[in-house]
Design an enzyme around this catalytic site. Structure first.
Site, PDB file in Angstrom:
ATOM      1  N   HIS A  19       0.705  -1.522   0.002  1.00 31.22           N
ATOM      2  CA  HIS A  19       0.072   0.096   0.430  1.00 31.22           C
ATOM      3  C   HIS A  19       1.014   0.954   0.003  1.00 31.22           C
ATOM      4  CE1 HIS A  19       1.038   0.642   4.443  1.00 31.22           C
ATOM      5  NE2 HIS A  19       0.765   1.093   4.421  1.00 31.22           N
TER       6      HIS A  19
HETATM    7  C1  UD1 Z   1      -2.167   5.613   5.564  1.00 29.97           C
HETATM    8  C2  UD1 Z   1      -1.108   6.821   6.159  1.00 29.97           C
HETATM    9  C3  UD1 Z   1      -0.269   5.113   6.090  1.00 29.97           C
HETATM   10  C4  UD1 Z   1      -0.466   4.194   6.518  1.00 29.97           C
HETATM   11  C5  UD1 Z   1      -1.525   3.845   5.985  1.00 29.97           C
HETATM   12  C6  UD1 Z   1      -1.834   2.554   6.860  1.00 29.97           C
HETATM   13  C7  UD1 Z   1      -0.327   8.458   6.087  1.00 29.97           C
HETATM   14  C8  UD1 Z   1      -0.101   9.960   4.495  1.00 29.97           C
HETATM   15  N1  UD1 Z   1      -0.576   7.339   5.251  1.00 29.97           N
HETATM   16  O1  UD1 Z   1      -1.876   5.105   3.606  1.00 29.97           O
HETATM   17  O2  UD1 Z   1       1.317   5.787   6.899  1.00 29.97           O
HETATM   18  O3  UD1 Z   1       0.568   3.047   6.655  1.00 29.97           O
HETATM   19  O4  UD1 Z   1      -2.312   4.210   6.196  1.00 29.97           O
HETATM   20  O5  UD1 Z   1      -2.817   2.229   5.775  1.00 29.97           O
HETATM   21  O6  UD1 Z   1      -1.240   8.825   6.640  1.00 29.97           O
HETATM   22  N2  UD1 Z   1      -8.955   4.609   0.943  1.00 29.97           N
HETATM   23  C9  UD1 Z   1     -10.550   3.775   0.609  1.00 29.97           C
HETATM   24  N3  UD1 Z   1     -11.426   3.015   2.081  1.00 29.97           N
HETATM   25  C10 UD1 Z   1     -10.041   3.809   2.969  1.00 29.97           C
HETATM   26  C11 UD1 Z   1      -8.935   4.235   2.632  1.00 29.97           C
HETATM   27  C12 UD1 Z   1      -8.148   4.684   2.010  1.00 29.97           C
HETATM   28  O7  UD1 Z   1     -10.847   3.841  -0.493  1.00 29.97           O
HETATM   29  O8  UD1 Z   1     -11.246   2.942   4.155  1.00 29.97           O
HETATM   30  C13 UD1 Z   1      -8.545   4.814  -0.283  1.00 29.97           C
HETATM   31  C14 UD1 Z   1      -9.055   6.295  -0.796  1.00 29.97           C
HETATM   32  O9  UD1 Z   1      -9.083   6.709  -1.736  1.00 29.97           O
HETATM   33  C15 UD1 Z   1      -7.816   6.977  -0.250  1.00 29.97           C
HETATM   34  C16 UD1 Z   1      -6.269   5.978  -0.206  1.00 29.97           C
HETATM   35  O10 UD1 Z   1      -7.165   5.362  -0.252  1.00 29.97           O
HETATM   36  O11 UD1 Z   1      -7.224   8.416  -0.883  1.00 29.97           O
HETATM   37  C17 UD1 Z   1      -4.689   6.822   0.289  1.00 29.97           C
HETATM   38  O12 UD1 Z   1      -6.051   6.560   1.553  1.00 29.97           O
HETATM   39  P1  UD1 Z   1      -4.770   7.673   2.558  1.00 29.97           P
HETATM   40  O13 UD1 Z   1      -5.142   7.362   4.244  1.00 29.97           O
HETATM   41  O14 UD1 Z   1      -4.453   9.214   2.024  1.00 29.97           O
HETATM   42  O15 UD1 Z   1      -3.615   6.758   2.846  1.00 29.97           O
HETATM   43  P2  UD1 Z   1      -3.224   5.028   2.752  1.00 29.97           P
HETATM   44  O16 UD1 Z   1      -2.200   4.609   1.408  1.00 29.97           O
HETATM   45  O17 UD1 Z   1      -3.993   4.361   3.498  1.00 29.97           O
HETATM   46  N1  UDP Z   2      -3.761  -5.319   8.818  1.00 31.54           N
HETATM   47  C1  UDP Z   2      -5.005  -6.428   8.741  1.00 31.54           C
HETATM   48  N2  UDP Z   2      -5.929  -6.617   7.538  1.00 31.54           N
HETATM   49  C2  UDP Z   2      -5.061  -6.511   6.602  1.00 31.54           C
HETATM   50  C3  UDP Z   2      -3.735  -5.938   6.757  1.00 31.54           C
HETATM   51  C4  UDP Z   2      -3.101  -5.330   8.057  1.00 31.54           C
HETATM   52  O1  UDP Z   2      -5.361  -6.138  10.397  1.00 31.54           O
HETATM   53  O2  UDP Z   2      -6.094  -6.894   5.532  1.00 31.54           O
HETATM   54  C5  UDP Z   2      -3.057  -5.576  10.028  1.00 31.54           C
HETATM   55  C6  UDP Z   2      -2.079  -5.765  10.272  1.00 31.54           C
HETATM   56  O3  UDP Z   2      -1.816  -7.298  11.211  1.00 31.54           O
HETATM   57  C7  UDP Z   2      -1.079  -4.661  11.081  1.00 31.54           C
HETATM   58  C8  UDP Z   2      -1.734  -3.686  10.615  1.00 31.54           C
HETATM   59  O4  UDP Z   2      -2.788  -4.106   9.970  1.00 31.54           O
HETATM   60  O5  UDP Z   2      -1.695  -4.972  12.766  1.00 31.54           O
HETATM   61  C9  UDP Z   2      -0.645  -2.622  10.101  1.00 31.54           C
HETATM   62  O6  UDP Z   2      -1.330  -1.769   8.878  1.00 31.54           O
HETATM   63  P1  UDP Z   2      -1.048  -1.410   7.199  1.00 31.54           P
HETATM   64  O7  UDP Z   2      -0.428  -2.157   7.125  1.00 31.54           O
HETATM   65  O8  UDP Z   2      -1.839  -0.599   6.971  1.00 31.54           O
HETATM   66  O9  UDP Z   2       0.154  -0.057   7.869  1.00 31.54           O
HETATM   67  P2  UDP Z   2       1.712   0.274   8.792  1.00 31.54           P
HETATM   68  O10 UDP Z   2       1.656  -0.511   9.582  1.00 31.54           O
HETATM   69  O11 UDP Z   2       2.125  -0.211   6.721  1.00 31.54           O
HETATM   70  O12 UDP Z   2       1.599   1.717   8.937  1.00 31.54           O
END
Ligand code: UD1
Ligand code: UDP
Length: 362
Positions: free
Chosen positions: A209
């Site tokens: 991601h």
């Molecule tokens: C965010 C965090 C990242 C973290 C990740 C965990 C920032 C800058 N990034 O990244 O550090 O590792 O979360 O997963 O804060 N979206 C959906 N549904 C959701 C959530 C997101 O459709 O429930 C889509 C939206 O279109 C959004 C895109 O995902 O624009 C990115 O979401 P965003 O929260 O901006 O960043 P992440 O890539 O999720």
């Molecule tokens: N995780 C989850 N379901 C998923 C993918 C990840 O519950 O489908 C959990 C994972 O076990 C870990 C956390 O989400 O505890 C990690 O989050 P993510 O990878 O979104 O973000 P990051 O740690 O890179 O910020």
């Protein structure tokens, strides 16, 4: 004490679950009651990216949900700052608790410090030394303005010392280790592998991601092509982050997922189960790298650097970036790697309890 927890993204719900449980335990057996108010910024909003964690991990329902999501960094952080200020002015907490390194983390820290409310940062001191990562900017700024810095490792403490941050710094251990210990047996029992038609230690689990991998279509293509190659010899299951799904759809590149077992994001217990029985984990997630280490499952990290350097030095994790050949070759040679079973750099499973004791005393 009145404490406001600010969270918004999937990994923050999981981390906050550990601390919320410790607050509840503290409140049942001691005086000095801690009132926790939970503010969800709304950053993650799909049911399987948000609500499922509150239900499964029994996190108290958020007192506020600001509904701020899916915007550019500036817009998202700015809107959060504005709305969080309103909540903080109304609630007047004694302290604000923030987690990790997302835009919700930075907005929470800024909103609080501008109102002279002390900030406590859980998972302080992590560094990738890559300022192109949004998370690195969020971490550095959040740490700089936090009063209490709860570090998960000694490396994190030393990273802060190099930035002359030494006051209020505590190595408490990793709250993600606490929560893994709390739920791993339940996860094992509740979710048989047959749910996904998989067999013990006969599949690769993957998550992707990160902005650096998903925004760059060449990196994403290289990673997915490597996974397709691996999938010719071993099942590859990929709980697909909505960010990655959206970008592949917009680019018309869903064919890059052919041959992979693509599923929607799973719950925390389901994820623990998939992790512990995997032969290998391939990921660009911070949390998943560490969980691979907790479960003693080899990890291939799809990044050029990691904040969790202990997973590398112990031999459980290898950095492969987004290079197709390196990923496939590392996967082929997994069994030749030496691994240390003794190292335990992430604490004793009581990080959240230590955080509550420190908050209470201060
Ligand atoms: C965010 C965090 C990242 C973290 C990740 C965990 C920032 C800058 N990034 O990244 O550090 O590792 O979360 O997963 O804060 N979206 C959906 N549904 C959701 C959530 C997101 O459709 O429930 C889509 C939206 O279109 C959004 C895109 O995902 O624009 C990115 O979401 P965003 O929260 O901006 O960043 P992440 O890539 O999720
Ligand atoms: N995780 C989850 N379901 C998923 C993918 C990840 O519950 O489908 C959990 C994972 O076990 C870990 C956390 O989400 O505890 C990690 O989050 P993510 O990878 O979104 O973000 P990051 O740690 O890179 O910020």
């Amino acid at each position: 004490m009145k404490l406001i927890t600010i969270i918004g993204a999937r990994p923050q719900f999981i981390k906050a679950a550990a601390v919320s449980k410790a607050i509840q335990a503290h409140n049942t057996c001691r005086t000095n009651f801690i009132q926790e108010i939970i503010v969800h910024t709304g950053q993650h909003y799909d049911e399987n990216m948000s609500k499922v964690f509150f239900t499964e991990l029994e996190i108290p329902h958020p007192d506020y949900n600001l509904g701020i999501a899916a915007a550019t960094h500036g817009a998202m952080t700015g809107q959060m700052l504005e709305q969080l200020e309103i909540v903080l002015l109304k609630e007047k907490p004694d302290i604000v608790l923030i987690y990790g390194d997302t835009n919700s983390t930075l907005a929470g820290a800024l909103a609080a410090i501008k109102l002279h409310i002390p900030v406590a940062h859980v998972e302080a001191g992590l560094r990738s030394f890559n300022m192109l990562m949004p998370e690195e900017i969020n971490r550095i700024l959040a740490d700089r303005i936090s009063h209490l810095l709860f570090c998960p490792t000694e490396t994190a403490v030393s990273n802060l010392a190099k930035e002359s941050i030494t006051n209020g710094v505590y190595n408490v251990g990793d709250v993600m280790y606490d929560i893994t210990l709390c739920y791993r047996d339940k996860a094992y029992q509740a979710h048989p592998l047959q749910t996904w038609k998989l067999e013990e230690k006969a599949y690769a689990l993957c998550t992707i991601h990160r902005a650096e991998n998903t925004n760059d279509s060449i990196r994403l293509k290289n990673i997915l092509t490597a996974l397709q190659q691996i999938a010719q010899e071993m099942a590859v299951i990929l709980p697909l982050h909505p960010r990655t799904r959206k970008l592949l759809t917009v680019r018309g590149e869903m064919h890059l997922l052919e041959g992979l077992q693509v599923i929607d994001p799973v719950s925390y217990l389901e994820m623990l189960r998939l992790e512990m029985s995997a032969k290998v984990i391939l990921t660009d997630s911070g949390g998943v790298q560490k969980e691979a280490f907790f479960h003693k499952v080899p990890c291939i990290t799809l990044r050029d650097e990691t904040e969790w350097v202990e997973t590398l030095s112990s031999g459980w994790n290898q950095l492969c970036g987004a290079n197709q050949t390196t990923i496939v070759e590392t996967w082929h040679h997994l069994d030749t790697q030496n691994r240390d079973y003794q190292t335990q750099p992430y604490g004793d499973g009581k990080a959240a309890e230590k955080i509550i004791n420190l908050l209470k005393d201060i």
